[in-house]
Write an enzyme that holds these catalytic residues in place. Structure first.
Site, PDB file in Angstrom:
ATOM      1  N   TYR A   1       0.834  -1.200   0.000  1.00 17.10           N
ATOM      2  CA  TYR A   1       0.000   0.000   0.000  1.00 17.10           C
ATOM      3  C   TYR A   1       0.867   1.248   0.000  1.00 17.10           C
ATOM      4  O   TYR A   1       2.090   1.187   0.209  1.00 17.10           O
ATOM      5  CB  TYR A   1      -0.966   0.006   1.187  1.00 17.10           C
ATOM      6  CG  TYR A   1      -0.318   0.304   2.520  1.00 17.10           C
ATOM      7  CD1 TYR A   1       0.481  -0.632   3.161  1.00 17.10           C
ATOM      8  CD2 TYR A   1      -0.497   1.537   3.146  1.00 17.10           C
ATOM      9  CE1 TYR A   1       1.078  -0.359   4.378  1.00 17.10           C
ATOM     10  CE2 TYR A   1       0.094   1.826   4.364  1.00 17.10           C
ATOM     11  CZ  TYR A   1       0.866   0.876   4.977  1.00 17.10           C
ATOM     12  OH  TYR A   1       1.468   1.150   6.177  1.00 17.10           O
TER      13      TYR A   1
ATOM     14  N   HIS B   1      -1.823 -20.656  -0.304  1.00 21.11           N
ATOM     15  CA  HIS B   1      -0.624 -19.854  -0.006  1.00 21.11           C
ATOM     16  C   HIS B   1       0.208 -19.575  -1.252  1.00 21.11           C
ATOM     17  O   HIS B   1       0.779 -18.504  -1.413  1.00 21.11           O
ATOM     18  CB  HIS B   1       0.243 -20.558   1.044  1.00 21.11           C
ATOM     19  CG  HIS B   1      -0.308 -20.468   2.438  1.00 21.11           C
ATOM     20  ND1 HIS B   1      -1.480 -21.054   2.809  1.00 21.11           N
ATOM     21  CD2 HIS B   1       0.160 -19.839   3.535  1.00 21.11           C
ATOM     22  CE1 HIS B   1      -1.729 -20.801   4.087  1.00 21.11           C
ATOM     23  NE2 HIS B   1      -0.743 -20.061   4.560  1.00 21.11           N
TER      24      HIS B   1
ATOM     25  N   LYS C   1       6.419  -2.082   1.985  1.00 16.62           N
ATOM     26  CA  LYS C   1       5.211  -1.513   2.601  1.00 16.62           C
ATOM     27  C   LYS C   1       4.056  -2.501   2.410  1.00 16.62           C
ATOM     28  O   LYS C   1       3.151  -2.284   1.608  1.00 16.62           O
ATOM     29  CB  LYS C   1       4.919  -0.139   1.984  1.00 16.62           C
ATOM     30  CG  LYS C   1       4.080   0.757   2.882  1.00 16.62           C
ATOM     31  CD  LYS C   1       4.182   2.194   2.440  1.00 16.62           C
ATOM     32  CE  LYS C   1       3.137   3.091   3.071  1.00 16.62           C
ATOM     33  NZ  LYS C   1       3.198   3.221   4.521  1.00 16.62           N
TER      34      LYS C   1
ATOM     35  N   GLU D   1      12.157   2.232  14.260  1.00 19.26           N
ATOM     36  CA  GLU D   1      11.264   3.304  13.791  1.00 19.26           C
ATOM     37  C   GLU D   1      10.035   3.295  14.681  1.00 19.26           C
ATOM     38  O   GLU D   1      10.049   2.682  15.749  1.00 19.26           O
ATOM     39  CB  GLU D   1      10.910   3.096  12.314  1.00 19.26           C
ATOM     40  CG  GLU D   1      10.253   1.759  12.028  1.00 19.26           C
ATOM     41  CD  GLU D   1       9.877   1.572  10.563  1.00 19.26           C
ATOM     42  OE1 GLU D   1       9.749   2.549   9.816  1.00 19.26           O
ATOM     43  OE2 GLU D   1       9.692   0.403  10.171  1.00 19.26           O
TER      44      GLU D   1
ATOM     45  N   LEU E   1      10.965   1.020   7.271  1.00 21.10           N
ATOM     46  CA  LEU E   1      10.394   1.431   5.988  1.00 21.10           C
ATOM     47  C   LEU E   1      11.160   2.671   5.493  1.00 21.10           C
ATOM     48  O   LEU E   1      11.373   3.603   6.274  1.00 21.10           O
ATOM     49  CB  LEU E   1       8.914   1.794   6.163  1.00 21.10           C
ATOM     50  CG  LEU E   1       8.240   2.109   4.829  1.00 21.10           C
ATOM     51  CD1 LEU E   1       7.852   0.822   4.119  1.00 21.10           C
ATOM     52  CD2 LEU E   1       7.025   2.984   5.009  1.00 21.10           C
TER      53      LEU E   1
HETATM   54  N1  PLP Z   1       7.452   3.564   8.983  1.00 23.09           N
HETATM   55  C1  PLP Z   1       6.338   2.819   8.939  1.00 23.09           C
HETATM   56  C2  PLP Z   1       6.342   1.469   9.572  1.00 23.09           C
HETATM   57  C3  PLP Z   1       5.173   3.324   8.303  1.00 23.09           C
HETATM   58  O1  PLP Z   1       4.066   2.570   8.255  1.00 23.09           O
HETATM   59  C4  PLP Z   1       5.206   4.614   7.739  1.00 23.09           C
HETATM   60  C5  PLP Z   1       4.041   5.180   7.063  1.00 23.09           C
HETATM   61  O2  PLP Z   1       3.010   4.591   6.942  1.00 23.09           O
HETATM   62  C6  PLP Z   1       6.388   5.365   7.825  1.00 23.09           C
HETATM   63  C7  PLP Z   1       7.499   4.797   8.438  1.00 23.09           C
HETATM   64  C8  PLP Z   1       6.479   6.738   7.229  1.00 23.09           C
HETATM   65  O3  PLP Z   1       6.601   6.653   5.840  1.00 23.09           O
HETATM   66  P1  PLP Z   1       6.144   7.868   4.914  1.00 23.09           P
HETATM   67  O4  PLP Z   1       6.936   9.060   5.354  1.00 23.09           O
HETATM   68  O5  PLP Z   1       6.479   7.430   3.550  1.00 23.09           O
HETATM   69  O6  PLP Z   1       4.677   8.061   5.147  1.00 23.09           O
END
Ligand code: PLP
Length: 283
Positions: free
Chosen positions: A34, A104, A147, A179, A203
């Protein structure tokens, strides 16, 4: 026009009335990826960055999504344009591996990936109201650079944060900060902006990327190196970044006051970020 607009494989309607096929693999396996961004003046912010990451996530999950970038943009714009006016909208979209009986193993090549999206009115949090965080062990798998729709650990972490009256959960693997549940996290220490490197543990956030670029532009040195919970607690400032809230400062972690020692730099970065957002989404 609708307040909340839904989209599934070309069909558009009021979000609350849209239905998806029961065999969409997103439902059984979270088998998809997503993206999300804010929209102002019907312009989705940083759409090219989000599409770059979308195609990369698709590649890493081996989802054979054939729709070209320009076509994806056109489909998303239809959803945006079907929404009633709002100063800011939130645009979400996902691609699943498609619709096939539960198994699966990937379905055959005849199964097309499914594109789903929605647009809703959105209110951005004021950046001068700092976040409160809780800290939790990061118990996610090691595909955090993709993501994916598999978000259960993040859902549970955010629930724990909400129960504690907090805005986000900062995650750590042992002492190393990774994070937050749905945001990246960076620190300012002695005038240097430091954030974890983009490996499989975080991410690669679009807001994080922009923040680093803006820091460099404004002469703030940037260090992409992991930091510990102790370093986080002792940082001059803590910045939590995400597409939905941009750059938030932090005032407490687990009820302990943190940050607040470098207001000039944080203000500069927040102002620069907002200016970039406004410029790039201008009419
Ligand atoms: N880290 C995670 C786990 C996230 O789900 C998100 C955003 O949904 C982010 C970081 C921030 O990413 P972005 O700045 O691209 O929204």
């Amino acid at each position: 026009m609708w307040k909340n607009v839904g989209y599934y494989n070309g069909e558009i309607g009021p979000l609350e009335e849209m239905k998806v096929p029961m065999n969409d693999r997103a439902l059984y396996f979270g088998d998809g990826i997503y993206e999300a961004t804010c929209v102002a003046n019907r312009v989705p912010f940083a759409i090219e960055d989000h599409l770059d990451r979308m195609y990369n996530s698709l590649r890493l999950l081996e989802i054979p999504f054939k729709m070209e970038r320009e076509q994806v943009k056109a489909e998303l714009q239809k959803v945006i344009d079907a929404a009633e006016d709002s100063p800011i909208h939130f645009l979400y979209w996902q691609v699943s591996r498609g619709v096939a009986p539960r198994n699966h193993v990937f379905p055959g090549g005849e199964v097309e990936p499914a594109l789903m999206a929605y647009v809703k009115p959105h209110t951005m949090k004021p950046m001068d109201v700092p976040y409160k965080l809780i800290s939790l062990e990061d118990n996610r798998f090691k595909l955090c650079n993709i993501k994916t729709l598999n978000l259960i650990p993040s859902v549970l972490a955010n629930q724990r944060a909400a129960e504690a009256g907090c805005d986000e959960a900062v995650l750590h693997r042992g002492s190393r900060v990774t994070e937050c549940a749905h945001s990246n996290i960076s620190i300012l220490k002695d005038g240097v902006l430091r954030t974890a490197p983009t490996d499989e543990l975080i991410l690669p956030g679009i807001t994080r990327k922009h923040l680093l670029a803006l820091a460099k532009e404004h002469g703030i040195p940037v260090l992409e190196e992991p930091f510990s919970m102790v370093e986080l607690m002792n940082a001059d400032e803590i910045i939590v970044t995400s597409s939905s809230a941009l750059c938030m400062m932090v005032e407490s972690i687990d009820g302990i006051p943190v940050g607040g020692k470098d207001p000039q730099h944080i203000q500069l970065l927040q102002d620069a970020y907002l200016a970039k957002f406004q410029q790039e989404t201008a009419k």
